[in-house]
Structure formats: C-alpha cells, structure tokens
Design an enzyme around this catalytic site. Structure first.
Site, PDB file in Angstrom:
ATOM      1  N   LYS A 164      39.148  45.241  45.537  1.00 16.27           N
ATOM      2  CA  LYS A 164      39.958  46.087  44.637  1.00 16.27           C
ATOM      3  C   LYS A 164      39.726  47.567  44.940  1.00 16.27           C
ATOM      4  O   LYS A 164      40.520  48.416  44.584  1.00 16.27           O
ATOM      5  CB  LYS A 164      39.611  45.795  43.173  1.00 16.27           C
ATOM      6  CG  LYS A 164      40.005  44.362  42.751  1.00 16.27           C
ATOM      7  CD  LYS A 164      39.874  44.192  41.269  1.00 16.27           C
ATOM      8  CE  LYS A 164      39.753  42.746  40.851  1.00 16.27           C
ATOM      9  NZ  LYS A 164      41.031  42.029  40.780  1.00 16.27           N
ATOM     10  N   GLN A 168      37.442  46.632  37.687  1.00 17.40           N
ATOM     11  CA  GLN A 168      38.569  47.577  37.642  1.00 17.40           C
ATOM     12  C   GLN A 168      38.064  49.012  37.581  1.00 17.40           C
ATOM     13  O   GLN A 168      38.621  49.909  38.201  1.00 17.40           O
ATOM     14  CB  GLN A 168      39.469  47.290  36.426  1.00 17.40           C
ATOM     15  CG  GLN A 168      40.146  45.929  36.417  1.00 17.40           C
ATOM     16  CD  GLN A 168      41.182  45.768  37.525  1.00 17.40           C
ATOM     17  OE1 GLN A 168      41.695  46.739  38.082  1.00 17.40           O
ATOM     18  NE2 GLN A 168      41.473  44.530  37.874  1.00 17.40           N
ATOM     19  N   ASP A 221      31.021  44.805  33.808  1.00 17.02           N
ATOM     20  CA  ASP A 221      31.981  44.311  34.791  1.00 17.02           C
ATOM     21  C   ASP A 221      32.811  45.522  35.251  1.00 17.02           C
ATOM     22  O   ASP A 221      33.733  45.951  34.558  1.00 17.02           O
ATOM     23  CB  ASP A 221      32.869  43.244  34.147  1.00 17.02           C
ATOM     24  CG  ASP A 221      33.993  42.802  35.073  1.00 17.02           C
ATOM     25  OD1 ASP A 221      34.085  43.320  36.201  1.00 17.02           O
ATOM     26  OD2 ASP A 221      34.783  41.937  34.651  1.00 17.02           O
ATOM     27  N   CYS A 245      44.377  36.274  33.876  1.00 17.99           N
ATOM     28  CA  CYS A 245      43.008  35.727  33.787  1.00 17.99           C
ATOM     29  C   CYS A 245      42.308  36.151  32.508  1.00 17.99           C
ATOM     30  O   CYS A 245      41.105  36.452  32.519  1.00 17.99           O
ATOM     31  CB  CYS A 245      42.169  36.114  35.006  1.00 17.99           C
ATOM     32  SG  CYS A 245      42.837  35.512  36.542  1.00 17.99           S
ATOM     33  N   HIS A 270      38.010  39.487  31.324  1.00 16.48           N
ATOM     34  CA  HIS A 270      38.586  38.639  32.371  1.00 16.48           C
ATOM     35  C   HIS A 270      37.799  37.322  32.360  1.00 16.48           C
ATOM     36  O   HIS A 270      36.603  37.321  32.047  1.00 16.48           O
ATOM     37  CB  HIS A 270      38.385  39.382  33.697  1.00 16.48           C
ATOM     38  CG  HIS A 270      39.024  38.749  34.890  1.00 16.48           C
ATOM     39  ND1 HIS A 270      38.518  37.639  35.515  1.00 16.48           N
ATOM     40  CD2 HIS A 270      40.125  39.105  35.599  1.00 16.48           C
ATOM     41  CE1 HIS A 270      39.274  37.333  36.558  1.00 16.48           C
ATOM     42  NE2 HIS A 270      40.259  38.198  36.629  1.00 16.48           N
TER      43      HIS A 270
HETATM   44  C1  LIG Z   1      38.062  43.035  35.019  1.00 20.50           C
HETATM   45  C2  LIG Z   1      37.878  42.026  36.119  1.00 20.50           C
HETATM   46  N1  LIG Z   1      36.717  41.381  36.246  1.00 20.50           N
HETATM   47  C3  LIG Z   1      36.491  40.497  37.222  1.00 20.50           C
HETATM   48  C4  LIG Z   1      37.465  40.176  38.131  1.00 20.50           C
HETATM   49  C5  LIG Z   1      37.178  39.151  39.176  1.00 20.50           C
HETATM   50  O1  LIG Z   1      37.189  39.696  40.452  1.00 20.50           O
HETATM   51  P1  LIG Z   1      37.166  38.746  41.739  1.00 20.50           P
HETATM   52  O2  LIG Z   1      38.315  37.795  41.582  1.00 20.50           O
HETATM   53  O3  LIG Z   1      37.323  39.684  42.871  1.00 20.50           O
HETATM   54  O4  LIG Z   1      35.853  38.053  41.754  1.00 20.50           O
HETATM   55  C6  LIG Z   1      38.708  40.803  38.048  1.00 20.50           C
HETATM   56  C7  LIG Z   1      39.806  40.479  38.981  1.00 20.50           C
HETATM   57  O5  LIG Z   1      40.955  40.636  38.672  1.00 20.50           O
HETATM   58  C8  LIG Z   1      38.909  41.768  37.022  1.00 20.50           C
HETATM   59  O6  LIG Z   1      40.087  42.409  36.883  1.00 20.50           O
END
Ligand SMILES: Cc1ncc(COP(=O)(O)O)c(C=O)c1O
Length: 401
Positions: free
Chosen positions: A223, A200, A197, A359, A120
C-alpha cells in the site's frame, strides 16, 4: 482544483492504465509502483538472487547485506530506535496474526482484548480468534457518527482487565484518522500492550513510532508503493521480548535436535523460512525514493485532491458519504441506487473503484448497510482522474435514476 501530480510520471503503470482507459482510484487496496522500485527488483534479480543469512558465498553475502540495509531503512523511516525492532512478515495480516499468536501466552480466562468497531478483518479476526482460544473477552470500542473511536466510551471500556488494545490508525472504510495518543495513553495507564494497524495510515505522511508510543505498529509494503508479499512489524524492544515464537523452521532456530530446539530472539526468530528477499529490497528502494520527495508537498497535493473529491460528492443530490473522512478516501452510497449497479456502470466506463464491505463486515452491519463504493487516492492521482470519475458517475446516475 488540485495541481497536476508532479509524481505521476514516476509511476509507469499510471500511463499504462491510461492506455487501457482505466482511471485507478483504488489505491487503498493496493498502490501502483514507482520506477525506482521496479529498477531495484530488476537489479536484484538480474545480478544474482541468493538466500539470506545462510550462504557463505558472495551472492549470499550481498543479498544478506542488501536485506539488512533495508531493515535499517525501515527503522529509520518509522523512527524506530534500532533495526532489530523491525520484523519482516508477508503483509500486515501476517504481522497481526504473528502478534495474536505471539502474545497468546499473556491472555487468560476473563481477560479482555480491546479493538474498535472500525477494524479491517485483519485487525479483528486474529484477536477475536485469540479471545475464543483463551476464553477471553473481545471488547469493541464504538465509533462516533463521524467515524472516530469515541474516547468517552473507550475510557469506560479500557480497564484493568484489558491486556491488549489493537486499533487502526486510519479507517480503510471511513477515511478517518483515529485519536491514537489518548487511546494509547489509556492502554499504558492500565498496563495493556498496544497494537496500531498502520496499513492505511503509513501511506499518508511520515510516521514516528517512538513519539506515538505504541508497543507494536504494522503495515504492508504494497500500500506504501512497495512490492506485495512484504509486511513490517515494528515493536518496542521490551514488547518484542514478550513475544512467543509462533512459526518454526529454518533461520529462526538457534540450535536444533530431534527432541528440542532453541530459537533466536527478534527479529530473526520471527522470520521463519526464506523471507521475501526481493520484496524487502524493493521496499527499501521505495523508501529511498519516498525520502527524496517533499513530504509536505505530497500531503498538500493529497489534501487538495481529497477536498475536491468530497466537494464533488457533496454537490450531487442523494449521495451519502459515510462518516467524515479526513484523509485520502471516501465511501459513499446513493439513495435509491443499488451499489452493485452503480459499480457495474463505473467499471464499464473504466473507473477502478471498490465496492462492497471493504473487509469490515461487522462495521457495515453496525451502520445498517450492506456495502458502499470507495474512492481512494494516491500521490499519482490528480484532478483529471476525479473529473473522469465524476463524469462517469453522472452518466451512471442518469441511467439508474
Ligand atoms: C486498515 C487495514 N488493515 C489491514 C489490512 C490488511 O493488509 P494486507 O491485506 O496487506 O495484509 C488492510 C488492507 O486493506 C487495511 O486497509
């Protein structure tokens, strides 16, 4: 067919969405919230808001106590050794930016930072920009055709120059769990710090960061059925000790004068300014509620639903599912149909799915695609949602083909 979701009634928004004729299949973007979390937010605001870690008065002491109890709950939820290993941020993105600035002093000319091709933007751009600032090299670990980081390639690409390995646990585009154990072992072998990370991954099953053996693990509350505006950064104690302070202001400071200052260690030293107090309290209530559920039953429900989703997509002609999703979501495209047209017709029928690059623009570029439609599931979804989705999909494709 999966059973009806036993937890659907615990999420008032699901019924509200149904009244608006909306079928919510975008939980990988953000989730709906359980009543237990809404009650905790209302209770906190209705009984006296106060700032934390500074006021001597009773409301301040109560807010501080509630806030710090939530740090303990998060530590327990993740199987972190101690609450002090949990830093509250404003989201996964801000946790990853904290790391990219906090670890900057460890990166020198020609050093390498390894990420995967699946990341992402939140787990790509902070590292890319760090590499640019320090004249370091961003190394991209390729994924195989299924959508998992290729371990042979990773073995060749992670080496003595690698300082940081930052990888996703579960791809938000392909729905594939990543082979974290061998990847983290490679990082350890070369003395690199590891960042997972979990934005998810944290949603689907209990996590054990101690057993995982990563140096850092990040996720967003929103999430995981909690409030938005709150993120978590877990760190191994030694790894936290290597972080440099990055944002400065109230509460993170130990002593300040006009020409110099000293700062607290983690966690408070990395929580500059007023933290998201209500959000943290809401996250604590969410974790209490999640802990009261039978995790295996939740996972079994999600698995059955996911199988139903994959079968339904597989049964329809011309649908290409990206990679080999194993958890909670699937991204797809339909031959000779434009994603935006299909998304438009699904939206018109009250189906809330996500369309675009999710993203992860560089991943789509690598795949030679300009986007996909993503269906993502949560514990409150059930077969009726998927039936509505497939009926709407069939009607849309009839019109478009
Ligand atoms: C795999 C992953 N990492 C990071 C993020 C970023 O999360 P946030 O927008 O809550 O900071 C997301 C959000 O969709 C994600 O799916």
């Amino acid at each position: 067919m999966s059973e009806p979701s036993p937890w659907r009634g615990d999420f008032p928004a699901v019924a509200a969405l149904e009244r608006q004729q909306q079928t919510y299949l975008d939980s990988a973007a953000t989730s709906q919230k359980p009543q237990a979390m809404l009650d905790a937010l209302t209770h906190y605001y209705a009984h006296g808001a106060a700032n934390v870690h500074r006021a001597q008065h009773l409301p301040g002491a109560l807010a501080t106590q509630a806030f710090e109890e939530c740090r303990e709950k998060v530590a327990q939820w993740l199987h972190a050794g101690a609450p002090a290993q949990v830093i509250f941020t404003h989201g996964a993105t801000s946790a990853l930016n904290l790391l990219a600035y906090g670890l900057e002093h460890l990166i020198g000319n020609g050093d390498e930072i390894a990420v995967s091709a699946l990341e992402h933007h939140a787990n790509l751009l902070p590292w890319q920009q760090l590499a640019l600032r320090r004249n370091a090299r961003l190394v991209v670990l390729p994924a195989d055709a299924q959508g998992r980081i290729d371990l042979n390639e990773a073995g060749a690409l992670i080496g003595p120059r690698t300082r940081i390995l930052a990888v996703t646990q579960l791809s938000n585009v392909l729905g594939t769990q990543q082979p974290l154990a061998p990847l983290l072992a490679l990082a350890r072998q070369h003395g690199a710090l590891s960042v997972v990370d979990g934005a998810q991954g944290v949603v689907h099953g209990r996590q054990n960061v101690a057993a995982l053996g990563c140096d850092f693990y990040v996720f967003s509350s929103h999430k995981l059925y909690g409030p938005d505006g709150v993120g978590v950064l877990y760190g191994r104690s030694e790894a936290l000790g290597r972080l440099q302070h990055w944002q400065f202001g109230g509460e993170m400071v130990h002593l300040a004068d006009y020409d110099q200052a000293s700062f607290h260690p983690a966690p408070l030293g990395f929580e500059a300014g007023t933290p998201p107090i209500a959000g943290v309290i809401g996250l604590g209530a969410t974790l209490d509620w999640l802990a009261s559920l039978d995790t295996e039953a939740v996972l079994a429900h999600e698995r059955a639903l996911h199988q139903q989703l994959l079968r339904g997509l597989g049964d329809r002609e011309g649908i290409r599912v990206l990679g080999a999703p194993d958890t909670a979501l699937a991204s797809f495209m339909v031959s000779d149909v434009h994603n935006a047209d299909l998304a438009h017709l699904l939206t018109d029928q009250g189906i809330a799915v996500r369309v675009g690059h999710h993203c992860a623009m560089p991943l789509f570029k690598r795949l030679g695609l300009n986007g996909a439609i993503r269906v993502s599931l949560a514990m409150y979804n059930d077969s009726t949602d998927l039936q509505r989705f497939f009926e709407a999909l069939d009607r849309a494709l009839e019109l478009l083909r």
